[in-house]
Write an enzyme that holds these catalytic residues in place. Structure first.
Site, PDB file in Angstrom:
ATOM      1  N   GLU A  72       0.839  -1.197   0.000  1.00 23.39           N
ATOM      2  CA  GLU A  72       0.000   0.000   0.000  1.00 23.39           C
ATOM      3  C   GLU A  72       0.882   1.257   0.000  1.00 23.39           C
ATOM      4  OE1 GLU A  72      -2.435   2.817  -0.236  1.00 23.39           O
ATOM      5  OE2 GLU A  72      -3.326   0.812  -0.280  1.00 23.39           O
ATOM      6  N   ILE A 116     -21.406  10.043  -6.565  1.00 25.18           N
ATOM      7  CA  ILE A 116     -20.515  10.975  -5.867  1.00 25.18           C
ATOM      8  C   ILE A 116     -21.031  12.401  -5.973  1.00 25.18           C
ATOM      9  CG2 ILE A 116     -18.197  11.985  -5.868  1.00 25.18           C
ATOM     10  CD1 ILE A 116     -17.134   9.236  -6.712  1.00 25.18           C
ATOM     11  N   CYS A 163     -11.734   4.077  -0.456  1.00 26.81           N
ATOM     12  CA  CYS A 163     -13.088   3.922   0.083  1.00 26.81           C
ATOM     13  C   CYS A 163     -13.146   4.241   1.567  1.00 26.81           C
ATOM     14  CB  CYS A 163     -13.597   2.503  -0.151  1.00 26.81           C
ATOM     15  SG  CYS A 163     -15.183   2.174   0.633  1.00 26.81           S
ATOM     16  N   HIS A 202     -44.298  -6.061  10.913  1.00 22.92           N
ATOM     17  CA  HIS A 202     -45.071  -4.820  10.966  1.00 22.92           C
ATOM     18  C   HIS A 202     -44.873  -4.162  12.329  1.00 22.92           C
ATOM     19  CE1 HIS A 202     -48.424  -2.031  10.366  1.00 22.92           C
ATOM     20  NE2 HIS A 202     -48.809  -2.340  11.603  1.00 22.92           N
ATOM     21  N   GLY A 250     -16.675  10.944 -13.219  1.00 20.14           N
ATOM     22  CA  GLY A 250     -16.192   9.585 -13.429  1.00 20.14           C
ATOM     23  C   GLY A 250     -14.806   9.360 -12.858  1.00 20.14           C
ATOM     24  N   GLY A 273     -23.787  11.439 -10.922  1.00 18.98           N
ATOM     25  CA  GLY A 273     -23.670  10.068 -10.438  1.00 18.98           C
ATOM     26  C   GLY A 273     -23.701  10.069  -8.928  1.00 18.98           C
ATOM     27  N   GLY A 284     -21.791  16.661 -12.815  1.00 12.98           N
ATOM     28  CA  GLY A 284     -21.980  15.220 -12.800  1.00 12.98           C
ATOM     29  C   GLY A 284     -22.960  14.805 -11.724  1.00 12.98           C
TER      30      GLY A 284
END
Length: 465
Positions: free
Chosen positions: A34, A184, A42, A444, A271, A182, A180
């Site tokens: 990493e 995000i 994320c 319910h 995107g 989408g 945009g």
């Protein structure tokens, strides 16, 4: 001599770290590489911190409407710095959690930039320049993706933002342009509107959240306009110039006319770009399409021993899809026989207000595919729990194959639908028909009763409208 493993995972996002854990569970000696923070985009800069921000905005919204619930909350205000600090704290807590999971599962963590140097070979360069050679029979590429810039106006972090800048704003936007619509874009539009900004959303296609069912898109646009947002569909930003006090935008509308407007800030959410450059794929001859790595149903690339998962591969680009692919890849490497990934059974969730959730085919896509369909819709206003919550905005829609009763798709908009969609997702994975949904007893009073009623509506048996 290189450090040798059974598996090396390049990237520690929700796909990478889950793949490493599953591989370790299966007895594989595993390493993960990493370059920034364990948990990837994320956990640190995407799904989790945005939901923390949205939760703060949601509570602020409810407090502003306290009198609707018989309560009094006067002179309330938002502290943006404190909201952001809480969000970053949530991300930090989960980052520590992933660190703990790596230790628990005896996964070797190599911090630095990883580059494939040959088949089964990888070099990690740490921040101080130190290089470590690793080798493994199998490697999983899980390098993710980054935000796509406007070609004529790159994000500067001051006036023109990507999602990363929008997560840690240095000041509250007064007049915000979101480019945009989408997941995000629409989530940040919702957050900043609830926090008090004047918001304009520009979408190039003819409707908001264009991957969703058309009925959901229409409902969302109506709802956001009611909240005070300016919505421009079939429109495009032709020019965006940042200055010391704001941004100037030239926006071409549906009618073809170009109008210049000024905003305090702009968020670009058009995107993603896969992180496939400079990691050694070209030398190995890895097949890509539009930058994304091509894989089979078990996440294998065209190079023996090399796998790829998550946003670096084909859509949908969702964290839970990446995690599931990580499990599939690890099991395939361990000699198991994992099931193939079926994109039609992957749910999508958008955490704007109202929330959106869906799985499977839209009504239009089902018809395009040649299905004769039965469609049922049930409104939130017909549900007792929704009325008690004061959340009567929204609906649940289901699409069935008229011939076989197969659930083809489910589409929801309204409060907490992101928590409801998994019921339909299990149904799709289990290949349930309308009969199983109808014969299931739903508790319910719950919002989940709308799921039952929507199925009943598709077959002319709806009870409460």
């Amino acid at each position: 001599m290189p450090e040798t493993y059974d598996l090396i995972v390049l990237g520690s996002g929700p796909g990478g770290y889950v793949a490493a854990i599953r591989a370790s569970q299966l007895g594989l000696k595993t390493a993960i590489v990493e370059r920034e923070l364990l948990g990837g985009i994320c956990l640190n800069w995407g799904c989790i911190p945005t939901k923390a921000l949205l939760r703060s905005a949601e509570i602020f919204h409810y407090m502003s409407h306290a009198r609707d619930y018989g309560l009094v909350a006067d002179r309330i205000s938002a502290d943006l710095d404190a909201v952001v600090k809480r969000s970053r704290g949530v991300a930090a807590q989960l980052n520590k959690g992933v660190t703990g999971l790596m230790k628990k599962n005896k996964i070797a963590v190599h911090m630095g930039t990883g580059v494939l140097t040959g088949k089964g070979k990888l070099t990690v360069t740490a921040e101080d320049g130190k290089k470590t050679e690793l080798a493994a029979k199998n490697i999983i590429v899980a390098t993710g993706a980054r935000a796509r810039d406007l070609p004529f106006a790159k994000a500067d972090g001051k006036r023109i933002w990507t999602y990363r800048h929008a997560l840690v704003p240095t000041e509250m936007p007064t007049k915000l342009l979101v480019i945009g619509s989408g997941a995000i874009g629409i989530e940040f539009a919702s957050f900043y509107k609830d926090m008090g900004a004047e918001v304009t959303v520009v979408e190039m296609l003819d409707r908001l959240v264009p991957v969703e069912d058309a009925d959901v898109s229409a409902f969302l646009e109506k709802s956001l306009k009611k909240q005070g947002m300016t919505i421009m569909t079939g429109a495009g930003v032709e020019k965006l110039e940042a200055g010391p006090k704001g941004v100037k935008a030239a926006i071409k509308g549906k009618d073809g006319k170009v109008v210049e407007s000024e905003f305090s800030h702009a968020i670009v959410a058009i995107g993603i770009v896969p992180n496939t450059e400079n990691i050694g794929l070209e030398a190995l001859g890895v097949k890509t399409e539009r930058g994304h790595i091509v894989t089979d149903a078990a996440c294998r690339t065209n190079v023996d021993g090399l796998y790829a998962i998550g946003d670096v591969t084909a859509p949908p680009w969702l964290a839970h899809k990446a995690s599931h692919e990580g499990v599939i890849a690890a099991e395939a490497i361990a000699g198991k026989h994992p099931h193939a990934m079926d994109p039609r059974n992957i749910p999508g969730c958008t955490y704007c207000r109202p929330q959106i959730a869906s799985v499977g085919l839209t009504e239009a896509k089902a018809k395009e595919a040649g299905y004769e369909v039965k469609v049922g819709t049930f409104p939130f206003i017909g549900n007792g729990k929704a009325i008690a919550l004061g959340e009567t905005e929204g609906f649940v829609k289901t699409v069935f194959d008229a011939k076989t009763g197969e659930l083809l798709g489910a589409h929801m908009i309204g409060a907490e639908v992101t928590e409801l969609i998994q019921g339909y997702t299990v149904g799709k994975q289990g290949e349930l028909t309308e009969a199983e949904f109808m014969d299931t007893v739903f508790p319910h009073p719950t919002l989940s009763e709308m799921m039952h009623e929507s199925v009943l509506a598709a077959y002319g048996r709806v009870l409460h409208i």
